[in-house]
Design an enzyme around this catalytic site. Sequence first.
Site, PDB file in Angstrom:
ATOM      1  CG  ASN A  73      60.246  -6.090  75.900  1.00 40.48           C
ATOM      2  OD1 ASN A  73      59.143  -6.306  75.416  1.00 40.48           O
ATOM      3  ND2 ASN A  73      60.441  -5.827  77.190  1.00 40.48           N
ATOM      4  N   GLY A  74      62.520  -5.214  72.073  1.00 36.30           N
ATOM      5  CA  GLY A  74      63.726  -4.905  71.305  1.00 36.30           C
ATOM      6  C   GLY A  74      63.421  -4.873  69.818  1.00 36.30           C
TER       7      GLY A  74
END
Length: 610
Positions: free
Chosen positions: A100-101
């Site tokens: 995520n990110g």
Amino acid sequence: MCGIVGYIGNKNCVPILINGLKRLEYRGYDSAGIGIILNNHSEVIKNKGKVSLLEEKIEKMNLQAALGIGHTRWATHGVPNEINAHPHYNKSKNLFVIHNGIIENYQILKTGLEKFGYEFVSQTDSEVLPHLIDSFLVKGHSLFKSVQLALAEVEGTYGIAVIYQGEPDKIVVARKGSPLVVGIGEQENFVASDVSAILAHTKQIVYLEDGEVVEVCKDRFTAKTIMDKEIEKEIHEITMSLDEINKGGYPHFMLKEIMEQSSSVCNSMRGRLLLNEGTSKLGGLENVIDQLVNSKRIIISACGTSWHAGLVGEYMFEQFARIPTEVEYASEFRYRNPIVNKDDTIFFISQSGETADTLAALREAKIRGALVLGICNVVGSSIARESLSGVYTHAGPEIGVASTKAFTSQLVVLALITLLIARKKDMSLVDGKSIAEEMQKIPDKISAILKLNDQIEKIASEFKDVKNFLYLGRGYNFPVALEGALKLKEISYIHAEGYPAAEMKHGPIALIDENMPVVFIAPKDSTYEKIISNIQEIKARKGRIIAIASESDDNIDKLVDYSIKIPDTIRMLMPILTVIPLQLLAYHIAVKKGLNVDQPRNLAKSVTVE
Ligand code: F6R
């Protein structure tokens, strides 16, 4: 945004991962995938679309494994398709990474890796991670060390989970700017980006901080920084129950959350309102109260609905606490070299506590030395933990992407803070008591408004096919106009704008004809007469009007097409009531259009990327 879940233990991880992913779907949902490892075998299965499609695909395969990771994706780099879905893997397909990110320097890393023969199959930034980690594994480093070395080269944000067939007794997770937790079980452990994914299995939670890497085995975990410093991690017992995150018999989370508001605002006030003293007691502010009361200026920074709550807060703070207040989008604040003084207080408001722009703005404000306070709903979230102090809204888990009960609870908390400061300054006991008494009546008034659900549903039928909507309000109800318009556009995809009612004549009035519905927020307050004039201006141009009006207002019916009558309260609390019919109106219009109100297109519950 995207969601992460992982399992290591003695059970078959596949159903655990699938159920966890279903709970995470509200965060992002354009594709999903799992990676599993069993002894000498590893498998990755991915699918475009919902988790249920992935589940169908997996059911036919009869997979068994005691170690696995899963991901729901909300696209940032690369279109939503099977190749871009996570897990991503190395060439030998024995190392899986979910992320995520955003990896900001992925182009540089990718070019460097390509020079060493690494081939990329996806369009994502995330795919650099398995190759980069692999480049350290082949040099003989352990998985944990390889992850540390790889992350030392990465710029950007991440929450990652990594598994490797060569070390099938562990999951390695790391965090920078994207939430991650480890769930502790008996001879089994879990990882997740959000506790809701693993709540069915454990309530013992370890929160990762930025820069931490954790090796999770089935019977232990060890934490270090990226630079290899050992860290002691505390295990937290969380109180949220599974029931709280189920739909409770409602067709959608959004309706459930709207209907919960009389109890959620009650929870926000519980134990905090001191009726006899005409003030409030907020444990999280006790150690900073003098600094807060003596602030020369208050800044409120947030995004979206939380920013609208901030606008209402500005009216409250200036009217009663008499402290100059400014409200600023966190995304603007963080990039414009804002003037922040040591005697300023900055409140960051966030339901999720994970919004990337708000978190970055908070960090910027901290560097500049202001008193940084958080108003968050999610306990233990990044913004809550990184604020110097703050107040939880206690609205309970909000799953529907469109924020509803979190907003009304934010308003309650802002009112409690206003009362606290104002009474320490020049508000009299009598005035403090009358505000506190009015606050106590709010839950019953909300219950009365929720009974108008059928009436609002009928109104929604009349308007479901229109293309545009205008929302107008004044004073405390101007932010409510913005919020009503945001609710409608995000779940019904109807274009809607909110304006201060008096601004209408400076431009938007040109839009008015018989096809343009206008929602007026027109309770009987000090601007009522002015709003009535605005209503007449719209009527003269054949606009169709829905008015949110006071119960006691018999006059308005002859001026408008539909009126939704709600109980009165004092002006500062009125937004807590006036917003509720607007939430219901947006909800019913979207449902009548056959749209997915809980998971509107292109949106995610928690916006953890810029
Ligand atoms: C709208 C909505 C968003 C959020 C915004 C900030 O219904 O939900 O506009 O309000 O993304 O999110 P939080 O409050 O989690 O920081």
